[in-house]
Design a protein around this motif. Structure first.
Motif, mmCIF file in Angstrom:
data_model
loop_
_atom_site.group_PDB
_atom_site.id
_atom_site.type_symbol
_atom_site.label_atom_id
_atom_site.label_comp_id
_atom_site.label_asym_id
_atom_site.label_seq_id
_atom_site.Cartn_x
_atom_site.Cartn_y
_atom_site.Cartn_z
ATOM 1 N N PHE A 129 0.929 -1.445 -0.067
ATOM 2 C CA PHE A 129 -0.109 -0.367 -0.122
ATOM 3 C C PHE A 129 0.665 1.301 0.177
ATOM 4 N N CYS A 130 2.776 1.408 -0.249
ATOM 5 C CA CYS A 130 2.662 1.893 0.174
ATOM 6 C C CYS A 130 3.983 2.305 -1.419
ATOM 7 N N MET A 131 4.804 2.038 -1.325
ATOM 8 C CA MET A 131 6.216 1.807 -2.705
ATOM 9 C C MET A 131 5.851 1.320 -3.547
ATOM 10 N N GLY A 166 4.110 14.643 -4.175
ATOM 11 C CA GLY A 166 5.024 14.202 -2.650
ATOM 12 C C GLY A 166 4.791 15.869 -2.533
ATOM 13 N N ASN A 167 4.668 15.370 -0.790
ATOM 14 C CA ASN A 167 4.650 17.189 -0.069
ATOM 15 C C ASN A 167 5.749 16.944 1.399
ATOM 16 N N PRO A 168 6.769 16.196 1.144
ATOM 17 C CA PRO A 168 7.687 16.731 1.788
ATOM 18 C C PRO A 168 8.144 17.635 3.243
ATOM 19 N N LEU A 169 7.598 18.603 2.810
ATOM 20 C CA LEU A 169 6.987 19.642 4.111
ATOM 21 C C LEU A 169 6.791 18.866 5.004
ATOM 22 N N ALA A 170 5.675 18.573 4.958
ATOM 23 C CA ALA A 170 4.694 17.491 5.686
ATOM 24 C C ALA A 170 5.222 16.635 6.367
ATOM 25 N N THR A 171 5.355 15.699 5.812
ATOM 26 C CA THR A 171 5.856 14.530 5.523
ATOM 27 C C THR A 171 6.747 14.066 5.942
ATOM 28 N N MET A 172 7.951 14.496 6.129
ATOM 29 C CA MET A 172 9.488 14.588 6.133
ATOM 30 C C MET A 172 10.150 15.847 6.023
ATOM 31 N N ASP A 192 0.962 18.520 -8.463
ATOM 32 C CA ASP A 192 0.216 18.493 -6.860
ATOM 33 C C ASP A 192 -0.932 18.771 -7.696
ATOM 34 N N PRO A 193 -1.869 17.585 -6.883
ATOM 35 C CA PRO A 193 -3.547 18.994 -7.253
ATOM 36 C C PRO A 193 -3.805 19.973 -6.077
ATOM 37 N N ARG A 194 -2.963 19.711 -5.183
ATOM 38 C CA ARG A 194 -3.299 20.583 -3.818
ATOM 39 C C ARG A 194 -2.673 21.645 -4.440
ATOM 40 N N ALA A 209 -5.889 17.090 -12.259
ATOM 41 C CA ALA A 209 -6.663 16.165 -11.729
ATOM 42 C C ALA A 209 -6.161 15.090 -11.177
ATOM 43 N N PRO A 210 -6.272 14.626 -10.169
ATOM 44 C CA PRO A 210 -5.623 13.206 -9.413
ATOM 45 C C PRO A 210 -6.192 12.025 -10.683
ATOM 46 N N GLY A 211 -4.800 11.385 -10.757
ATOM 47 C CA GLY A 211 -5.007 10.021 -11.102
ATOM 48 C C GLY A 211 -5.183 10.338 -12.692
ATOM 49 N N THR A 212 -4.101 11.736 -13.216
ATOM 50 C CA THR A 212 -4.429 11.852 -14.430
ATOM 51 C C THR A 212 -2.819 11.930 -14.477
ATOM 52 N N GLY A 288 1.604 10.588 -4.181
ATOM 53 C CA GLY A 288 0.551 10.937 -5.323
ATOM 54 C C GLY A 288 0.335 9.990 -6.564
ATOM 55 N N VAL A 289 1.472 9.970 -6.730
ATOM 56 C CA VAL A 289 1.382 9.406 -8.061
ATOM 57 C C VAL A 289 1.506 7.881 -8.015
ATOM 58 N N GLU A 290 1.552 7.209 -7.295
ATOM 59 C CA GLU A 290 2.291 6.022 -6.832
ATOM 60 C C GLU A 290 1.066 5.105 -6.556
ATOM 61 N N GLN A 291 -0.191 5.396 -6.052
ATOM 62 C CA GLN A 291 -1.272 5.109 -5.077
ATOM 63 C C GLN A 291 -2.119 5.171 -5.994
ATOM 64 N N HIS A 292 -2.258 4.678 -7.296
ATOM 65 C CA HIS A 292 -3.292 4.617 -8.461
ATOM 66 C C HIS A 292 -3.261 3.055 -9.169
ATOM 67 N N ALA A 293 -4.773 3.003 -9.705
ATOM 68 C CA ALA A 293 -4.986 2.225 -9.988
ATOM 69 C C ALA A 293 -4.044 1.440 -11.750
ATOM 70 N N PHE A 571 -12.098 12.059 -4.942
ATOM 71 C CA PHE A 571 -11.436 12.357 -3.710
ATOM 72 C C PHE A 571 -9.688 11.980 -3.889
ATOM 73 N N THR A 572 -9.375 12.509 -3.014
ATOM 74 C CA THR A 572 -7.429 12.387 -2.616
ATOM 75 C C THR A 572 -7.457 12.528 -0.834
ATOM 76 N N THR A 573 -6.852 11.336 -0.907
ATOM 77 C CA THR A 573 -5.981 11.119 0.270
ATOM 78 C C THR A 573 -4.679 11.436 0.922
ATOM 79 N N GLY A 574 -4.276 11.851 1.977
ATOM 80 C CA GLY A 574 -2.869 12.041 1.877
ATOM 81 C C GLY A 574 -2.528 11.883 3.926
ATOM 82 N N VAL A 576 -1.054 14.479 7.010
ATOM 83 C CA VAL A 576 -0.736 15.595 7.794
ATOM 84 C C VAL A 576 0.275 15.641 8.770
ATOM 85 N N ARG A 577 0.880 16.640 8.903
ATOM 86 C CA ARG A 577 2.663 16.451 9.489
ATOM 87 C C ARG A 577 2.459 15.722 11.334
ATOM 88 N N GLU A 578 1.158 16.392 11.405
ATOM 89 C CA GLU A 578 1.078 16.096 13.587
ATOM 90 C C GLU A 578 0.917 13.871 13.264
HETATM 91 N N1 MGD Z 1 2.867 13.266 9.387
HETATM 92 C C1 MGD Z 1 3.136 11.971 7.943
HETATM 93 N N2 MGD Z 1 4.812 11.080 7.733
HETATM 94 C C2 MGD Z 1 4.517 10.519 7.347
HETATM 95 C C3 MGD Z 1 3.732 9.801 6.735
HETATM 96 C C4 MGD Z 1 2.411 10.201 7.512
HETATM 97 O O1 MGD Z 1 1.653 8.700 8.066
HETATM 98 N N3 MGD Z 1 2.648 11.193 8.702
HETATM 99 N N4 MGD Z 1 3.515 8.987 6.478
HETATM 100 C C5 MGD Z 1 5.503 8.092 6.117
HETATM 101 C C6 MGD Z 1 4.676 7.158 4.888
HETATM 102 S S1 MGD Z 1 4.669 5.571 5.142
HETATM 103 C C7 MGD Z 1 4.338 7.334 3.547
HETATM 104 S S2 MGD Z 1 4.672 6.782 2.305
HETATM 105 C C8 MGD Z 1 5.523 8.872 2.721
HETATM 106 C C9 MGD Z 1 4.497 9.556 2.274
HETATM 107 O O2 MGD Z 1 5.057 11.109 1.893
HETATM 108 P P1 MGD Z 1 3.624 11.770 0.709
HETATM 109 O O3 MGD Z 1 4.006 11.124 -0.474
HETATM 110 O O4 MGD Z 1 4.646 12.671 0.313
HETATM 111 O O5 MGD Z 1 2.174 12.253 1.604
HETATM 112 P P2 MGD Z 1 1.184 12.002 0.900
HETATM 113 O O6 MGD Z 1 0.024 13.174 1.614
HETATM 114 O O7 MGD Z 1 0.002 11.095 1.312
HETATM 115 O O8 MGD Z 1 1.153 12.282 -0.721
HETATM 116 C C10 MGD Z 1 1.459 13.624 -0.916
HETATM 117 C C11 MGD Z 1 0.648 14.451 -2.001
HETATM 118 O O9 MGD Z 1 0.118 13.794 -3.912
HETATM 119 C C12 MGD Z 1 -0.911 14.355 -3.590
HETATM 120 N N5 MGD Z 1 -1.505 14.041 -4.085
HETATM 121 C C13 MGD Z 1 -2.996 13.486 -4.196
HETATM 122 N N6 MGD Z 1 -3.145 12.596 -5.415
HETATM 123 C C14 MGD Z 1 -2.690 13.215 -7.048
HETATM 124 C C15 MGD Z 1 -2.315 12.603 -8.385
HETATM 125 O O10 MGD Z 1 -3.288 11.964 -8.410
HETATM 126 N N7 MGD Z 1 -1.375 13.126 -8.644
HETATM 127 C C16 MGD Z 1 -0.096 13.777 -7.603
HETATM 128 N N8 MGD Z 1 0.865 14.506 -9.182
HETATM 129 N N9 MGD Z 1 -0.762 14.254 -6.728
HETATM 130 C C17 MGD Z 1 -1.040 14.144 -5.711
HETATM 131 C C18 MGD Z 1 -1.535 15.436 -2.388
HETATM 132 O O11 MGD Z 1 -2.108 16.320 -2.302
HETATM 133 C C19 MGD Z 1 -0.474 15.328 -1.373
HETATM 134 O O12 MGD Z 1 0.198 16.550 -1.096
HETATM 135 O O13 MGD Z 1 5.196 9.910 3.924
HETATM 136 C C20 MGD Z 1 6.415 9.598 5.450
HETATM 137 N N10 MGD Z 1 5.928 10.693 6.148
#
Ligand code: MGD
Ligand code: MGD
Ligand code: SF4
Ligand code: MO
Length: 685
Positions: A129-131, A166-172, A192-194, A209-212, A288-293, A571-574, A576-578
């Motif tokens: 479900f991840c990478m 990717g949203n690294p300022l929130a996820t890393m 990123d759609p956001r 648009a998500p998924g494109t 964001g680009v990997e979690q698609h069918a 609808f798309t998901t992801g 938050v930093r916290e």
């Molecule tokens: N705070 C926090 N940090 C984490 C995690 C956590 O749960 N919380 N989880 C860790 C894990 S396991 C992972 S896998 C990583 C994930 O790290 P990221 O991939 O950075 O996180 P996501 O928020 O899932 O998705 C990133 C962005 O994809 C965009 N997105 C949505 N749909 C699409 C689309 O169709 N196309 C494009 N181009 N973008 C789209 C979203 O708007 C979002 O901003 O983060 C890691 N770090």
């Protein structure tokens, strides 16, 4: 002594200090990656160690409720249940679901346990479900899957950085150091759609648009070809398959791509030119680009761009994925999925089978064959799968179409879960085994650039819980399968892992605890104890049959559920930093729970006007799978046809109740990032 963070793949180094009422964490300033910095999750990580809700005894279900039990009773029940199911229905009626949170040693021991103790072909893990789409894509194109095939530091040193999904300022967050340095020296593109904070600071932000994304990436390649910006020498000398890719790309003119993705033709032209103009460039994908069918194809579409520009193998250039889970990299290398053997060997390769069987002292036939993956495996619970061992995952929250997963788990005959807390998934468990946490036991983690790190035990283990390694060992012994038994000392397991991986793509033969303790920074492959590790791959060739990277001809289509009259919005998901993933850990950390107590749904003011909802009011969101009520957060930082919600909560707040489980045929990745929904305003409470 330092250790590393329990959460994400950045694996920031930290110190854990005893204070009056427990422990406190500080960042280690001497470790290059985080240089003392930590995100709010890492900074508060010690709160889970002595948490009042920590599981201290095993639990077994009697008369419908979980009650405390001794270790002997719980282990007997756990092993006895698997044995009874195998006797009645065959070995394949038991299954295992593992995790990218597990150390390399546990990953290795769990795969061995599934193969040799349960003798099942049904085992997989949450990395599906991840990478997994990125892994499948780079394997088929580059011949090897190391998330970043170059040092992380290159992210700060490249002239153009494109990050898609990717949203690294929130996820890393500690990556900001590198990202800021990169932006100071060059250009950046975010797709990123956001309009996240990260996207807003880029030279260019494309909002498809998500998924494109597959369409968009092929459209970018169209411009590179039309404007003769491709690296013809590199394509000729180092790649194969370009002609088929070019024929497809030639059809995707910017105007057409604009109609299909919502990204303006001008922006497509500008992005392609910016990328091509840079003396060095890196293309990265994330979830964001990997979690698609069609996630695998989508990643290959971006990878084709990198190949067309001649990036992989050049200094400060390349293609990579931002791996997510703490051991998301090592977790995909050492055999906890049924199609793979330790060392990133393929389970259908006779030589690989012979090697690993030799290390295990069994015949190759004992290694079994590959079974179902991901959602398919989870939804078989209650039918083909009667017993399941889950270690370090909470799929009742994190799997797609969560309602279907709950229905399946409710029919489970024998569900055994190892965790340090009760979770939404343990509500369905028959046996819960309490595990030790990160700082309480040692083990190796492999970070997002393939660097093997020793995450040391730095605090005393509390009485009660046991390490996952000890649990697997006890279960294998109770099942009378001595050949499946691993040591419970991590270093001893690692010694076995070194032998099992020797000669494989992810070769750890030259990594030792002593070298790691001595400060060696080793990126795999490390084939010998005097080998310095491999910071950058592909300088001279690719580990494919002919040494060339393969362009993969990708159909520029979306595989997502497309909005229609009944379900008119994306609808798309992801994240938050916290909060972290299913939230079992971070929802229990007071500071984090207070900062973001519940999920919400982001929507654009134009969409909010259509629905007639104001900021902070509640909406009902429905998909073909389920319904959920969330608070609306109105923001211009999202496409006006798209809703976004974070997925870190369970119960009535399970965002995955909406999500579409249709999955990628190569990677088994579900469509977490795109489905169609309807929205209604809910009356004020
Ligand atoms: N705070 C926090 N940090 C984490 C995690 C956590 O749960 N919380 N989880 C860790 C894990 S396991 C992972 S896998 C990583 C994930 O790290 P990221 O991939 O950075 O996180 P996501 O928020 O899932 O998705 C990133 C962005 O994809 C965009 N997105 C949505 N749909 C699409 C689309 O169709 N196309 C494009 N181009 N973008 C789209 C979203 O708007 C979002 O901003 O983060 C890691 N770090
Ligand atoms: N809608 C939507 N759903 C998603 C995603 C998305 O972007 N959108 N992202 C997906 C991604 S990228 C991921 S990685 C998955 C992950 O989702 P999950 O697999 O559910 O991952 P976690 O929430 O980390 O669950 C780990 C559980 O194991 C426990 N645990 C942690 N470490 C250990 C350990 O060492 N031993 C033991 N025994 N237990 C441990 C924790 O307490 C927690 O309960 O979610 C996926 N689900
Ligand atoms: S960025 Fe990742 S590894 Fe670093 S402190 Fe935060 S969660 Fe931990
Ligand atoms: Mo992930």
């Amino acid at each position: 002594m330092r250790t590393h963070c329990p959460y994400c793949a950045l694996q920031c180094a930290m110190h854990v200090i005893a204070v009056d009422d427990g422990y406190r964490v500080t960042g280690d300033p001497t470790f290059d990656i985080n240089a003392g910095d930590l995100c709010v999750k890492g900074f508060t990580a010690a709160a889970t160690l002595r948490h009042p809700e920590r599981l201290t005894t095993p639990m077994v279900r009697d008369g419908g409720i979980l009650r405390a039990a001794s270790w002997d009773e719980a282990l007997d029940r756990a092993a006895g249940g698997f044995r009874a199911i195998a006797d009645r229905h065959g070995d394949d009626a038991n299954a295992v679901f593992g995790s990218g949170a597990l150390t390399n040693e546990k990953t290795y021991a769990l795969g061995k346990f599934a193969r040799l103790a349960l003798r099942t072909s049904r085992f997989d893990y949450n990395g599906r479900f991840c990478m997994s789409s990125a892994a499948a894509a780079v394997n088929r194109s580059l011949g090897i899957d190391r998330g970043l095939p170059f040092p992380l530091a290159w992210l700060g040193e490249t002239s153009c950085l494109l990050i898609a999904g990717g949203n690294p300022l929130a996820t890393m967050p500690p990556l900001a150091r590198y990202l800021d340095a990169q932006r100071a020296r060059g250009t950046s593109i975010v797709i990123d759609p956001r309009r996240t904070e990260f996207a807003a600071g880029a030279s260019l932000h494309l909002q498809p648009a998500p998924g494109t994304d597959a369409i968009l990436a092929v459209g970018l390649l169209h411009v590179l070809i039309a404007e003769r910006l491709v690296d013809a020498d590199y394509i000729a000398d180092r790649t194969s398959g370009f002609d088929a890719v070019r024929r497809i790309a030639e059809r995707e003119e910017p105007a057409r791509v604009e109609r299909r993705t919502g990204v303006e033709a001008e922006a497509i032209l500008a992005a392609a030119r910016l990328l091509a103009a840079a003396p060095a460039a890196i293309v990265l994908t994330a979830r964001g680009v990997e979690q698609h069918a069609n996630g695998t194809d989508t990643v290959n579409a971006y990878l084709n761009l990198a190949l067309a520009l001649g990036l992989p193998g050049r200094a400060h250039s390349g293609f990579g994925t931002l791996t997510g889970q703490g051991n998301g990299q090592g977790g995909r290398e050492h055999g906890q999925k049924s199609d793979q053997l330790p060392g990133y060997r393929r389970a259908d390769d006779p030589l690989a089978r012979a090697h690993v069987a030799g290390v295990w002292g069994v015949g190759p036939e004992a290694l079994g064959h590959a079974g179902e993956r991901g959602f398919e495996l989870l939804s078989a619970v209650g039918s083909a799968v009667r017993g399941m061992l889950i270690v370090a995952s909470n799929p009742v929250v994190s799997a797609p179409n969560a309602g279907a997963v709950r229905a399946a788990f409710a029919k489970a005959e024998h569900l055994v879960v190892c965790d340090f807390f009760l979770s939404e998934t343990t509500e369905y468990a028959h046996v819960v085994l309490p595990a030790l946490q990160w700082a309480e036991e040692s083990g190796t983690m492999t970070n997002l650039e393939g660097r093997v790190l020793l995450r040391e035990r730095v605090v005393a283990a509390p009485a009660g819980p046991r390490s996952d390694l000890a649990i697997l060992r006890a279960l294998a012994l109770r099942l009378d399968r001595p050949e499946a038994v691993c040591h419970e000392e991590p270093e001893a397991v690692f010694e076995e892992l070194r032998r099992a991986t020797a000669g494989g793509p992810a070769d750890y033969a030259g990594v030792t605890y002593a070298r790691l303790r001595g400060g060696a920074q080793l990126q795999w492959p490390v084939p010998a104890v005097d080998h310095p590790g491999t910071p950058a791959l592909f300088a001279t060739n690719f580990p494919t049959d002919d040494g060339r990277a393969r362009f993969v001809a990708v159909e520029p289509v979306t595989a997502a559920e497309v909005p229609d009259a009944e379900y008119p919005w994306y609808f798309t998901t992801g994240r938050v930093r916290e909060h972290y993933l299913s939230g079992t850990q971070t929802r229990r950390v007071e500071a984090l729970a207070r900062a973001v107590p519940s999920p919400y749904v982001e929507m654009h003011p134009r969409l909010a006007a259509v629905v007639g909802v104001g900021d902070g009011e509640r909406v009902k969101i429905c998909s073909r799978r389920g319904t959920i009520a969330l608070q609306a957060r109105i923001t211009t930082a999202i496409r006006s046809d798209t809703l976004f919600a974070p997925f870190h909560w369970g119960g009535a707040l399970t965002v995955n109740d909406l999500v579409d489980a249709r999955s990628d045929r190569f990677s088994a990745m579900p469509a977490f990032k795109a489905c169609a929904v309807r929205v209604e305003r809910l009356p004020n409470e």
